[in-house]
Write an enzyme that holds these catalytic residues in place. Structure first.
Site, mmCIF file in Angstrom:
data_model
loop_
_atom_site.group_PDB
_atom_site.id
_atom_site.type_symbol
_atom_site.label_atom_id
_atom_site.label_comp_id
_atom_site.label_asym_id
_atom_site.label_seq_id
_atom_site.Cartn_x
_atom_site.Cartn_y
_atom_site.Cartn_z
ATOM 1 N N THR A 7 -18.593 -1.846 3.820
ATOM 2 C CA THR A 7 -17.250 -1.435 4.047
ATOM 3 C C THR A 7 -17.485 -0.015 4.620
ATOM 4 O O THR A 7 -18.323 0.565 4.794
ATOM 5 C CB THR A 7 -16.319 -1.309 2.790
ATOM 6 O OG1 THR A 7 -16.880 -0.495 1.925
ATOM 7 C CG2 THR A 7 -16.167 -2.520 2.249
ATOM 8 N N ASP B 194 0.742 -1.067 -0.020
ATOM 9 C CA ASP B 194 0.153 -0.064 0.014
ATOM 10 C C ASP B 194 1.069 1.167 -0.003
ATOM 11 O O ASP B 194 1.976 1.166 0.083
ATOM 12 C CB ASP B 194 -0.847 0.071 1.125
ATOM 13 C CG ASP B 194 -2.287 0.603 1.036
ATOM 14 O OD1 ASP B 194 -2.542 1.577 0.102
ATOM 15 O OD2 ASP B 194 -3.522 -0.121 1.018
ATOM 16 N N ASP C 187 3.941 3.520 -4.198
ATOM 17 C CA ASP C 187 2.886 4.158 -5.019
ATOM 18 C C ASP C 187 2.805 3.409 -6.325
ATOM 19 O O ASP C 187 3.912 3.475 -7.188
ATOM 20 C CB ASP C 187 3.312 5.633 -5.065
ATOM 21 C CG ASP C 187 2.296 6.335 -6.211
ATOM 22 O OD1 ASP C 187 1.434 5.728 -6.588
ATOM 23 O OD2 ASP C 187 2.578 7.474 -6.326
ATOM 24 N N ASN D 163 -5.985 -5.321 -5.955
ATOM 25 C CA ASN D 163 -6.873 -4.847 -5.220
ATOM 26 C C ASN D 163 -7.146 -3.490 -5.148
ATOM 27 O O ASN D 163 -8.169 -2.948 -5.049
ATOM 28 C CB ASN D 163 -7.148 -5.618 -3.838
ATOM 29 C CG ASN D 163 -7.942 -5.019 -2.886
ATOM 30 O OD1 ASN D 163 -9.156 -5.241 -3.035
ATOM 31 N ND2 ASN D 163 -7.727 -4.131 -1.916
ATOM 32 N N GLY E 179 -7.630 0.433 -5.275
ATOM 33 C CA GLY E 179 -8.268 1.268 -5.963
ATOM 34 C C GLY E 179 -9.014 2.608 -5.218
ATOM 35 O O GLY E 179 -8.601 2.492 -4.054
ATOM 36 N N TYR F 267 -14.457 5.818 -12.705
ATOM 37 C CA TYR F 267 -14.291 4.691 -11.793
ATOM 38 C C TYR F 267 -14.833 3.560 -12.658
ATOM 39 O O TYR F 267 -14.264 2.459 -12.741
ATOM 40 C CB TYR F 267 -14.964 4.785 -10.612
ATOM 41 C CG TYR F 267 -14.975 3.589 -9.659
ATOM 42 C CD1 TYR F 267 -13.913 3.395 -8.900
ATOM 43 C CD2 TYR F 267 -16.066 2.878 -9.491
ATOM 44 C CE1 TYR F 267 -13.934 2.192 -8.114
ATOM 45 C CE2 TYR F 267 -16.130 1.460 -8.610
ATOM 46 C CZ TYR F 267 -14.879 1.344 -7.972
ATOM 47 O OH TYR F 267 -14.810 0.399 -7.215
#
Length: 452
Positions: A393, A243, A266, A293, A295, A358
């Site tokens: 979430t 991450d 990054d 994953n 996003g 998106y």
């Protein structure tokens, strides 16, 4: 965020009010627990005459420890408990007239299916039908049938269509186990194609199919990514959690909890591919599973969206997936027999107001998966995607109440999914036994009413 409506309607008074007013009553879903049997309760196995999968299905069901009952076991007869699953070999259906076999098998049994049960129909991909247009039409009809059955089922039960190409029968086991098990609790009405004809390695331990493997999960510091990392670890993998530096604390906490590695990076940086390749080469000598994953969202209607908001979303969600995967493939660091799993979205299938950037990125991932899969297959690498719907979430908890409730209820299961539902689908694609499945986009959405 807790679903208070679901809790209310699970109580007698709330259920009574919901029933009188015609309101949805979401059932509690049974989700996977380690050591749990693959099939819940007895499995009734039937098939159309001339089908090529009946023997294979019986062998796989028995290998999974299921109690297999013949099709002659009518509803209410035989076992003292309802069937946990109804499995039907439809590969012998070669004309529209013979579709009646589906009705004859399921009609007397479907209403007696146990809660959280499974209906699994096994057919042939229409493009592989050897009997001409009539057989292709009949096999294509299975998809509409299964999607409709999924919308009719109640009490947390789900329906699945498994399309097995001739010659790919040996690659079915992982997919059949996923469809039957509680791992697929929030998947329904979907078609999965098993088309690879290369030998699939035997799985020695279905509880830990990733033992000895190294997995990379991007965006792993929280939310779905953190749960995916934990699920792959549960299945035996050593997980590298990736991450951005701003999420360092959360990233380290996830990595420490599962005994994995933490890499701050990054993924849109110009040198991201080189840095990732260097880390994986130095610490692990390569990687077996790559889960894209990470996003971001930058929601605005198109007329109000800035160029920076457009670029940020496309860069993280799509371009980085392309460049990082290419770097790992070209360098040979993604090992033969590797797995690439991308995280798309229902927004990429159905579109969404305020999410042109998106939705474009997530639809682009679908195109990428479908195009990259054939080229990667030469090395035994599979490329697939999951497409979550409404999942509980922190992001969906911030959605306005009315929109949030609509997202929860507008699917066949009448509730939102959990991050673990997405993680179980990722783990299915990541497993060595899923080598005959590639180029697929699996919706984890409770059979949402939006999109295809």
């Amino acid at each position: 965020m807790a679903d208070r409506y679901q809790k209310l309607t699970s109580r007698p008074a709330g259920a009574f009010v919901a029933r009188r007013l015609g309101l949805p009553r979401p059932a509690g879903l049974e989700r996977y627990r380690p050591g749990q049997p693959v099939a819940r309760g007895p499995v009734v196995l039937g098939g159309a005459a001339g089908g090529r999968m009946h023997k294979t299905l019986r062998e796989l069901l028995e290998s999974a420890g299921a109690e297999v009952l013949p099709a002659e076991a009518a509803a209410g007869a035989g076992p003292s408990v309802p069937a946990g699953s109804l499995v039907f070999d439809a590969t012998g259906i070669d004309s529209s007239a013979r579709l009646r076999a589906l009705y004859d098998f399921l009609h007397p049994r479907i209403r007696a299916l146990a809660p959280c049960g499974r209906v699994v129909v096994v057919g042939t991909p229409p493009e592989h039908a050897a009997g001409g247009p009539g057989e292709a039409a009949a096999q294509r009809a299975l998809e509409g049938f299964v999607r409709s059955v999924g919308k009719e089922l109640r009490d947390g039960s789900t329906a699945h269509l498994l399309l097995v190409a001739p010659g790919a029968e040996g690659g079915l086991e992982s997919t059949l186990r996923f469809a039957l098990s509680a791992r697929s609790a929030y998947v329904s009405g979907q078609a999965l194609r098993v088309t690879g004809t290369a030998p699939v390695p035997a799985t020695a331990d279905w509880e830990r199919p990733l033992a000895g493997k190294t997995a990379l999960v991007t965006g792993a510091s929280r939310g779905i990514g953190a749960v995916v990392a934990g699920t792959l670890h549960r299945d035996g993998a050593h997980v590298v959690c990736l991450d951005v530096a701003a999420q360092a604390a959360g990233l380290r906490a996830v990595a420490d909890r599962i005994g994995g590695g933490a890499l701050e990076l990054d993924i849109t940086a110009a040198d991201a591919g080189d840095r990732l390749a260097g880390y994986l080469d130095e610490h692990h000598g390569g990687v077996d599973v790559v889960v894209h994953n990470a996003g971001v969202t930058r929601d605005k209607t198109l007329g109000r969206m800035s160029a920076d908001q457009w670029e940020a979303v496309i860069g993280v969600n799509l371009t980085a997936v392309e460049t990082l995967t290419a770097r790992l493939l070209d360098s040979g660091l993604l090992r033969g027999g590797g797995r690439v799993v991308c995280t798309s979205s229902i927004s990429g299938i159905a579109g969404n107001v305020g999410q042109t950037n998106y939705a474009a990125s997530k639809a682009g991932l679908i195109g990428y998966v479908q195009a990259a899969a054939p080229a990667a297959a030469a090395r035994g690498v599979t490329v697939n995607a999951v497409a979550p719907g409404f999942v509980e979430t922190r992001m969906t908890a911030a959605v306005p109440l009315v929109i949030r409730e609509a997202g929860r209820r507008m699917n066949s299961l009448k509730q939102g999914g959990l991050p673990v539902d997405v993680a179980e689908a990722v783990a299915y694609f990541a497993a060595p036994g899923s080598g005959a499945v590639t180029g697929q986009v699996l919706r984890v959405c409770g059979q949402a009413l939006l999109g295809a």
